[in-house]
Motif scaffolding. Structure first.
Motif, mmCIF file in Angstrom:
data_model
loop_
_atom_site.group_PDB
_atom_site.id
_atom_site.type_symbol
_atom_site.label_atom_id
_atom_site.label_comp_id
_atom_site.label_asym_id
_atom_site.label_seq_id
_atom_site.Cartn_x
_atom_site.Cartn_y
_atom_site.Cartn_z
ATOM 1 N N GLY A 32 1.627 -0.230 1.287
ATOM 2 C CA GLY A 32 1.542 -1.697 2.499
ATOM 3 C C GLY A 32 1.044 -2.280 1.764
ATOM 4 O O GLY A 32 -0.238 -3.017 0.797
ATOM 5 N N ARG A 33 -0.187 -3.494 2.846
ATOM 6 C CA ARG A 33 -1.278 -3.828 3.261
ATOM 7 C C ARG A 33 -2.309 -3.392 2.735
ATOM 8 O O ARG A 33 -3.221 -3.880 2.226
ATOM 9 C CB ARG A 33 -1.312 -4.699 4.286
ATOM 10 C CG ARG A 33 -0.108 -5.890 4.685
ATOM 11 C CD ARG A 33 0.221 -6.286 5.872
ATOM 12 N NE ARG A 33 -1.185 -6.849 6.544
ATOM 13 C CZ ARG A 33 -1.575 -6.206 7.528
ATOM 14 N NH1 ARG A 33 -0.965 -6.176 8.670
ATOM 15 N NH2 ARG A 33 -2.957 -6.519 7.959
ATOM 16 N N VAL A 34 -2.576 -1.972 2.504
ATOM 17 C CA VAL A 34 -3.335 -1.647 2.993
ATOM 18 C C VAL A 34 -3.804 -1.035 1.732
ATOM 19 O O VAL A 34 -4.994 -1.108 0.971
ATOM 20 C CB VAL A 34 -3.095 0.204 3.797
ATOM 21 C CG1 VAL A 34 -4.570 1.110 3.301
ATOM 22 C CG2 VAL A 34 -3.426 -0.281 5.192
ATOM 23 N N LYS A 35 -3.002 -0.664 0.944
ATOM 24 C CA LYS A 35 -2.514 -0.619 -0.846
ATOM 25 C C LYS A 35 -3.210 -2.346 -1.752
ATOM 26 O O LYS A 35 -3.975 -1.964 -2.185
ATOM 27 C CB LYS A 35 -1.120 0.358 -1.072
ATOM 28 C CG LYS A 35 -1.141 0.107 -2.479
ATOM 29 C CD LYS A 35 0.343 0.459 -3.583
ATOM 30 C CE LYS A 35 -0.337 0.414 -4.932
ATOM 31 N NZ LYS A 35 1.304 1.068 -4.876
ATOM 32 N N ASP A 36 -2.976 -3.039 -1.070
ATOM 33 C CA ASP A 36 -3.507 -3.895 -1.747
ATOM 34 C C ASP A 36 -4.843 -4.561 -1.735
ATOM 35 O O ASP A 36 -5.126 -5.036 -2.070
ATOM 36 C CB ASP A 36 -2.190 -5.132 -1.045
ATOM 37 C CG ASP A 36 -0.600 -5.433 -1.437
ATOM 38 O OD1 ASP A 36 -0.816 -4.194 -2.139
ATOM 39 O OD2 ASP A 36 0.286 -5.424 -0.452
ATOM 40 N N ARG A 37 -5.141 -4.055 -0.322
ATOM 41 C CA ARG A 37 -6.267 -4.942 0.480
ATOM 42 C C ARG A 37 -6.933 -3.923 -0.232
ATOM 43 O O ARG A 37 -8.024 -4.082 -1.237
ATOM 44 C CB ARG A 37 -6.484 -4.370 1.911
ATOM 45 C CG ARG A 37 -7.976 -4.671 2.133
ATOM 46 C CD ARG A 37 -8.336 -5.985 2.034
ATOM 47 N NE ARG A 37 -9.788 -6.064 2.397
ATOM 48 C CZ ARG A 37 -10.257 -7.020 1.808
ATOM 49 N NH1 ARG A 37 -10.629 -7.890 0.487
ATOM 50 N NH2 ARG A 37 -11.712 -7.009 2.325
ATOM 51 N N LEU A 38 -6.774 -2.098 -0.235
ATOM 52 C CA LEU A 38 -7.790 -1.441 -1.462
ATOM 53 C C LEU A 38 -8.159 -2.193 -3.148
ATOM 54 O O LEU A 38 -8.763 -1.505 -3.177
ATOM 55 C CB LEU A 38 -7.060 -0.158 -1.756
ATOM 56 C CG LEU A 38 -7.648 1.647 -1.894
ATOM 57 C CD1 LEU A 38 -9.688 1.382 -1.184
ATOM 58 C CD2 LEU A 38 -6.805 2.738 -1.339
ATOM 59 N N GLU A 39 -6.596 -1.872 -3.548
ATOM 60 C CA GLU A 39 -6.668 -2.448 -4.693
ATOM 61 C C GLU A 39 -7.493 -3.519 -4.604
ATOM 62 O O GLU A 39 -8.252 -3.929 -5.814
ATOM 63 C CB GLU A 39 -5.358 -3.209 -5.464
ATOM 64 C CG GLU A 39 -4.797 -2.183 -5.572
ATOM 65 C CD GLU A 39 -2.983 -1.661 -6.240
ATOM 66 O OE1 GLU A 39 -3.225 -2.978 -6.293
ATOM 67 O OE2 GLU A 39 -2.345 -0.784 -6.379
ATOM 68 N N GLU A 40 -7.780 -5.038 -4.195
ATOM 69 C CA GLU A 40 -8.589 -6.144 -4.427
ATOM 70 C C GLU A 40 -9.976 -5.256 -4.073
ATOM 71 O O GLU A 40 -10.432 -5.848 -4.691
ATOM 72 C CB GLU A 40 -7.699 -6.606 -3.176
ATOM 73 C CG GLU A 40 -8.793 -8.058 -3.097
ATOM 74 C CD GLU A 40 -8.750 -8.285 -2.011
ATOM 75 O OE1 GLU A 40 -9.292 -9.300 -1.055
ATOM 76 O OE2 GLU A 40 -6.915 -9.034 -2.002
ATOM 77 N N LEU A 41 -10.313 -4.844 -3.514
ATOM 78 C CA LEU A 41 -11.607 -4.273 -2.922
ATOM 79 C C LEU A 41 -12.316 -3.308 -4.348
ATOM 80 O O LEU A 41 -12.883 -3.504 -4.445
ATOM 81 C CB LEU A 41 -11.596 -2.969 -1.613
ATOM 82 C CG LEU A 41 -11.890 -4.184 -0.787
ATOM 83 C CD1 LEU A 41 -11.158 -2.876 0.920
ATOM 84 C CD2 LEU A 41 -12.788 -4.978 -0.264
ATOM 85 N N ILE A 42 -11.378 -2.334 -4.523
ATOM 86 C CA ILE A 42 -12.211 -2.012 -5.948
ATOM 87 C C ILE A 42 -12.163 -2.159 -7.265
ATOM 88 O O ILE A 42 -13.134 -2.618 -8.005
ATOM 89 C CB ILE A 42 -10.464 -0.757 -6.247
ATOM 90 C CG1 ILE A 42 -10.812 0.158 -5.380
ATOM 91 C CG2 ILE A 42 -10.858 -0.318 -7.755
ATOM 92 C CD1 ILE A 42 -9.841 1.530 -5.135
#
Length: 141
Positions: A32-42
């Motif tokens: 969900g949102r955790v996945k999207d934020r993690l991809e953005e940060l990486i």
């Protein structure tokens, strides 16, 4: 993907690392949102330090990354930079992760080098080096 050497002062290089890491206890928390934020940060962290993100996949229980780093960065250094940065920012933005896990990531990671030349080719090239060097008059390094 075609092979393309990059340059920096004093070197030309074509390095690639396949990096895999997991949440603590291999919990299924990266969705969900955790996945999207993690991809953005990486992707942001890669761009900040001249590391080209070739491929990225975030599954619910692990992250797989193919990155082309600067040659002075060791594989373990690259993995630790991504893990530390993302752990800090993801845990700050998602309180439920702070209560579920003592730390976001497990201590370990998997890193393998990725290249266009096989181990056997390199070994054969080194073993046959003396056969290709001309004999007589010239200095050898």
């Amino acid at each position: 993907m075609t092979r393309q050497a990059r340059t920096c002062p004093g070197a030309a290089y074509d390095l690639g690392y396949h990096v895999v890491w997991c949440p603590k206890y291999r919990r299924l928390v990266l969705d969900g949102r955790v996945k999207d934020r993690l991809e953005e940060l990486i992707r942001a962290r890669g761009g900040e330090h001249g590391r080209e993100i070739v491929a990225l996949e975030v599954m619910s229980d692990h992250v797989r990354l193919f990155v082309k780093p600067y040659p002075k960065n060791s594989p373990s250094y690259v993995a630790s930079r991504f893990k530390g940065f993302t752990s800090h920012h993801v845990r700050a933005g998602f309180a439920h992760l702070r209560s579920q896990l003592p730390t976001l990531w497990s201590r370990s990671s998997f890193v393998a080098t990725v290249g266009a030349v096989s181990v056997d080719t390199v070994r054969r090239s080194i073993e046959l080096q003396d056969d290709r060097v001309p004999t007589g008059g010239g200095a050898r390094a």
